[in-house]
Design a protein around this motif. Structure first.
Motif, short mmCIF file in Angstrom:
data_model
loop_
_atom_site.label_atom_id
_atom_site.label_comp_id
_atom_site.label_asym_id
_atom_site.label_seq_id
_atom_site.Cartn_x
_atom_site.Cartn_y
_atom_site.Cartn_z
N VAL A 110 3.20 7.54 6.83
CA VAL A 110 1.53 7.23 6.85
C VAL A 110 1.31 8.71 6.58
CG1 VAL A 110 -0.21 6.40 7.52
CG2 VAL A 110 1.55 5.79 8.37
N PHE A 111 0.25 8.45 4.92
CA PHE A 111 -0.58 9.76 4.45
C PHE A 111 -1.41 9.80 5.59
CE2 PHE A 111 0.80 8.79 0.48
CZ PHE A 111 1.40 10.25 0.19
N ARG A 128 1.57 10.93 -4.05
CA ARG A 128 -0.16 11.17 -3.88
C ARG A 128 -0.57 11.77 -5.26
NH1 ARG A 128 -2.64 10.38 0.33
NH2 ARG A 128 -4.39 8.84 0.43
N LYS A 176 -0.83 4.62 0.15
CA LYS A 176 -1.28 5.13 2.11
C LYS A 176 0.39 5.98 3.29
CE LYS A 176 -5.22 2.05 2.57
NZ LYS A 176 -5.53 2.82 1.51
N GLY A 177 1.03 5.31 1.85
CA GLY A 177 2.76 5.90 2.67
C GLY A 177 3.61 5.75 1.74
N GLU A 227 -3.94 5.92 -5.06
CA GLU A 227 -4.02 5.16 -4.09
C GLU A 227 -2.98 4.29 -2.42
OE1 GLU A 227 -1.70 2.63 -7.19
OE2 GLU A 227 -3.33 4.20 -7.09
N HIS A 233 0.80 -1.30 -0.32
CA HIS A 233 0.18 -0.12 0.08
C HIS A 233 0.70 1.27 -0.05
CE1 HIS A 233 -3.21 -2.56 0.64
NE2 HIS A 233 -2.95 -3.36 1.57
N SER A 234 1.99 1.04 -0.07
CA SER A 234 3.49 2.71 -0.02
C SER A 234 3.98 2.87 -1.28
CB SER A 234 3.92 1.86 1.51
OG SER A 234 5.15 1.18 1.41
#
Length: 162
Positions: free
Chosen positions: A160-161, A111, A118-119, A116, A80-81
């Motif tokens: 992390v966002f 971003r 997350k970090g 999509e 997810h990063s």
């Protein structure tokens, strides 16, 4: 002086030549590699998961970095990063805050490239104290070891966002 972090593909021909001329201090090569290796990752088009970004200072490239996502994401990173690689500030532009400018602009461009995510994650040599301190100032926190590097295990750091 105005700085902005822009995708490599948006550079004009002169700016691309200027990126090719970026040189890091010889003692930093062991950490970041050289510009030719970084550009090869972008230009070889072997993976849609690699994007290059240049930091422009008044429209002149002074730094470069890579971001990776699947299928080019390293095994140690979260799916997810996006991961940061090959952050290079030209030695003739060192000490002017360009590394900080890259990290400040990084979340927004990452971003924009991949909404999509997350970090952000990175790995850094355990003996690269200056880089570790810089990343920590921008909110990256130690999240474990990444893999065995030149001098022991690389430190994995993440952001992390909100």
């Amino acid at each position: 002086m105005t700085t902005r972090l822009v995708p490599y593909e948006s550079l004009n021909a002169v700016q691309r030549q200027q990126v090719e001329a970026i040189e890091v201090h010889p003692q930093q090569l062991k950490y970041s590699g050289d510009i030719h290796g970084a550009l090869h990752a972008v230009l070889s088009r072997q993976s849609s998961g690699v994007k290059g970004f240049a930091l422009l200072a008044d429209d002149v490239p002074v730094a470069f970095l890579l971001l990776k996502r699947p299928p080019a994401l390293p095994a140690w990173a979260s799916e997810h990063s996006a991961t940061l690689h090959a952050l290079q500030v030209d030695h003739r532009a060192q000490g002017k805050g360009y590394g900080k400018a890259c990290l400040q602009a990084l979340p927004a461009v990452a971003r924009e490239a991949w909404p999509e995510i997350k970090g952000l994650e990175l790995s850094v040599d355990a003996d690269n104290e200056a880089a570790i301190a810089l990343y920590a100032r921008f909110g990256f926190v130690y999240s474990g070891e990444a893999y065995k590097g030149r001098v022991g295990y690389e430190r994995r750091m993440g952001w992390v966002f909100p």
